[in-house]
Design a protein around this motif. Structure first.
Motif, PDB file in Angstrom:
ATOM      1  N   PHE A 158       0.868  -7.121 -16.934  1.00  0.00           N
ATOM      2  CA  PHE A 158       0.662  -7.155 -15.500  1.00  0.00           C
ATOM      3  C   PHE A 158      -0.699  -6.845 -15.129  1.00  0.00           C
ATOM      4  O   PHE A 158      -1.100  -5.846 -15.425  1.00  0.00           O
ATOM      5  CB  PHE A 158       1.938  -6.269 -14.698  1.00  0.00           C
ATOM      6  N   PRO A 160      -2.732  -6.541 -11.336  1.00  0.00           N
ATOM      7  CA  PRO A 160      -2.724  -6.506 -10.016  1.00  0.00           C
ATOM      8  C   PRO A 160      -3.490  -7.648  -9.419  1.00  0.00           C
ATOM      9  O   PRO A 160      -4.756  -7.990  -9.850  1.00  0.00           O
ATOM     10  CB  PRO A 160      -3.279  -5.217  -9.480  1.00  0.00           C
ATOM     11  N   SER A 162      -2.924 -10.813  -9.829  1.00  0.00           N
ATOM     12  CA  SER A 162      -2.595 -11.889 -10.487  1.00  0.00           C
ATOM     13  C   SER A 162      -1.134 -11.927 -10.821  1.00  0.00           C
ATOM     14  O   SER A 162      -0.581 -13.087 -11.483  1.00  0.00           O
ATOM     15  CB  SER A 162      -3.495 -11.858 -11.728  1.00  0.00           C
ATOM     16  N   GLY A 163      -0.365 -10.831 -11.016  1.00  0.00           N
ATOM     17  CA  GLY A 163       0.913 -10.960 -11.340  1.00  0.00           C
ATOM     18  C   GLY A 163       0.822 -10.584 -12.768  1.00  0.00           C
ATOM     19  O   GLY A 163       0.132 -10.201 -13.559  1.00  0.00           O
ATOM     20  N   ASN A 164       2.037 -11.198 -13.312  1.00  0.00           N
ATOM     21  CA  ASN A 164       2.186 -11.204 -14.901  1.00  0.00           C
ATOM     22  C   ASN A 164       1.372 -12.397 -15.705  1.00  0.00           C
ATOM     23  O   ASN A 164       1.327 -13.514 -15.167  1.00  0.00           O
ATOM     24  CB  ASN A 164       3.588 -11.533 -15.280  1.00  0.00           C
ATOM     25  N   GLU A 165       0.702 -11.824 -16.934  1.00  0.00           N
ATOM     26  CA  GLU A 165      -0.354 -12.801 -17.406  1.00  0.00           C
ATOM     27  C   GLU A 165       0.204 -12.589 -18.776  1.00  0.00           C
ATOM     28  O   GLU A 165       0.637 -11.982 -19.297  1.00  0.00           O
ATOM     29  CB  GLU A 165      -1.708 -11.979 -17.452  1.00  0.00           C
TER      30      GLU A 165
END
Length: 410
Positions: A158, A160, A162-165
């Protein structure tokens, strides 16, 4: 479980100003997993050694507002001869004004430079946002399995904003090429120098690489040893040698080491016998244009075929005449078997090396035979063996003679 993990340790090494004076001392400021109270003596020694290898030139560092990130690697050898790889990325932490660099270092049993370089680049990206993002990311990486050659794994984390990468990590199909960079080696050494390095390694001499940059130093040292496939360097290997440990160069046994250019005067003043120092000598710019996997494969194949023509017929001289019916090499017959007089003379020297002994011992133990690229190429060669004069090897030895005409130790 430890063998399957991508890495064993991740540390951040920073510089602390020594008192008195203006020099700096490297020390571990962060560690993942956190330090265990049950570490073995060898593990404790390894932890103490890591900062020296992360900043082998620590006395030369000063605060700066501009520093280009650099990736390099080092090797730690255990008491049992096993090797751990240290993958490092030296960065300048985000901030204002002049700052000291820090090194992010991954310690792993696995040799795969490109894969870990990609991980370290992601660590740097997260470090620039917030240092707190590094440990959760490295936890996800540690839990990921090591991909098989040609396979890909994904690491989810995760970030911040960008969300889950998802980070994709892959290994080349040919695992011999995953820890080497032949391009760096050929950019820095002329063909003549490269042949001198190769011959010195074959005869298990003492070799010291000298370079201005840590990245060039470690890549060239690893690539040089990769040229020895299917043989393995059996002796001391320190691709990046800290300035504080230069006295190791006085070792009487064979070694391959790397030192930064400022250390060269001190190395030359040491009582070292029969040692080869190699510094960069750039080739034609045309060599810079070839940068794909095919290029690395072609370079590797050229040296593989050298060994195929040199010892590819070894299987014809393996028999079950050892103790208890075990397989063993008929050394005398094998040493006299090659049609080229020059090759036979070289074989007498090469057969006395530890790398040849290890190669044959491994084949003597495996009743079912060994499968790999070398054995495949050797089988192709044996289909046309023997030939009056295997041209590839003879041309190499003729060139080698010219290259070493001014080297008294060969």
């Amino acid at each position: 479980l430890q063998e399957q993990r991508l890495f064993q340790q991740f540390v951040v090494v920073s510089l602390r100003k020594a008192s008195p004076g203006n020099t700096y001392i490297p020390e571990i400021t962060q560690q993942f997993p956190t330090k265990s109270s049950r570490l073995t003596r060898e593990a404790e020694d390894r932890l103490r050694a890591i900062p020296k290898f992360c900043f082998p030139d620590c006395h030369d560092w000063r605060p700066s507002s501009d520093h280009t990130s650099e990736t390099f690697s080092f090797v730690l050898t255990g008491e049992d001869g096993s090797r751990l790889f240290g993958y490092c990325r030296k960065i300048l932490p985000s901030g204002k004004g002049k700052r000291l660099p820090e090194v992010h270092c991954i310690i792993s049993r696995l040799g795969c430079f490109n894969l870990f370089s990609k991980i370290l680049e992601e660590v740097e990206r997260r470090r620039e946002i917030s240092p707190a993002l590094v440990h959760p990311f490295m936890h996800s990486v540690m839990e990921a399995p090591f991909p098989a050659p040609g396979r890909t794994i994904t690491v989810k984390s995760f970030l911040p904003g960008s969300g889950n990468e998802v980070l994709t990590l892959c290994r080349p199909v040919d695992s011999r090429l995953e820890h080497v960079d032949f391009e760096s080696l050929l950019q820095c050494l002329s063909v003549t120098r490269l042949l001198q390095v190769f011959a010195s390694l074959l005869l298990e001499r003492r070799v010291i690489f000298i370079a201005d940059k840590l990245s060039v130093l470690s890549r060239c040292a690893h690539s040089a040893l990769a040229l020895l496939y299917p043989f393995t360097w059996q002796h001391t290997f320190v691709p990046v040698l800290p300035a504080s440990m230069l006295d190791i160069c006085c070792s009487p046994t064979p070694f391959v080491m790397g030192a930064l250019s400022p250390s060269l005067p001190e190395v030359l003043d040491m009582p070292i016998e029969e040692v080869s120092h190699f510094q960069g000598a750039y080739l034609s710019p045309l060599i810079f244009l070839i940068k794909d996997v095919l290029y690395h494969t072609l370079v590797s194949e050229a040296f593989v075929w050298f060994f195929v023509e040199l010892v590819g017929h070894y299987s014809l001289y393996m028999s079950d005449t050892g103790p208890g019916g075990t397989r063993e090499l008929q050394r005398d017959a094998f040493g006299k078997s090659h049609p080229s007089r020059g090759v036979r003379q070289f074989l007498q020297l090469f057969m006395d090396t530890q790398m040849f002994a290890g190669f044959i011992h491994d084949r003597e133990l495996r009743k079912g035979g060994v499968k790999g690229l070398f054995e495949m190429r050797a089988a192709e060669y044996l289909d046309s063996y023997p030939e009056p004069e295997p041209s590839g090897v003879n041309k190499f030895f003729k060139g080698l003679g010219k290259s070493f005409s001014s080297f008294p130790f060969i």
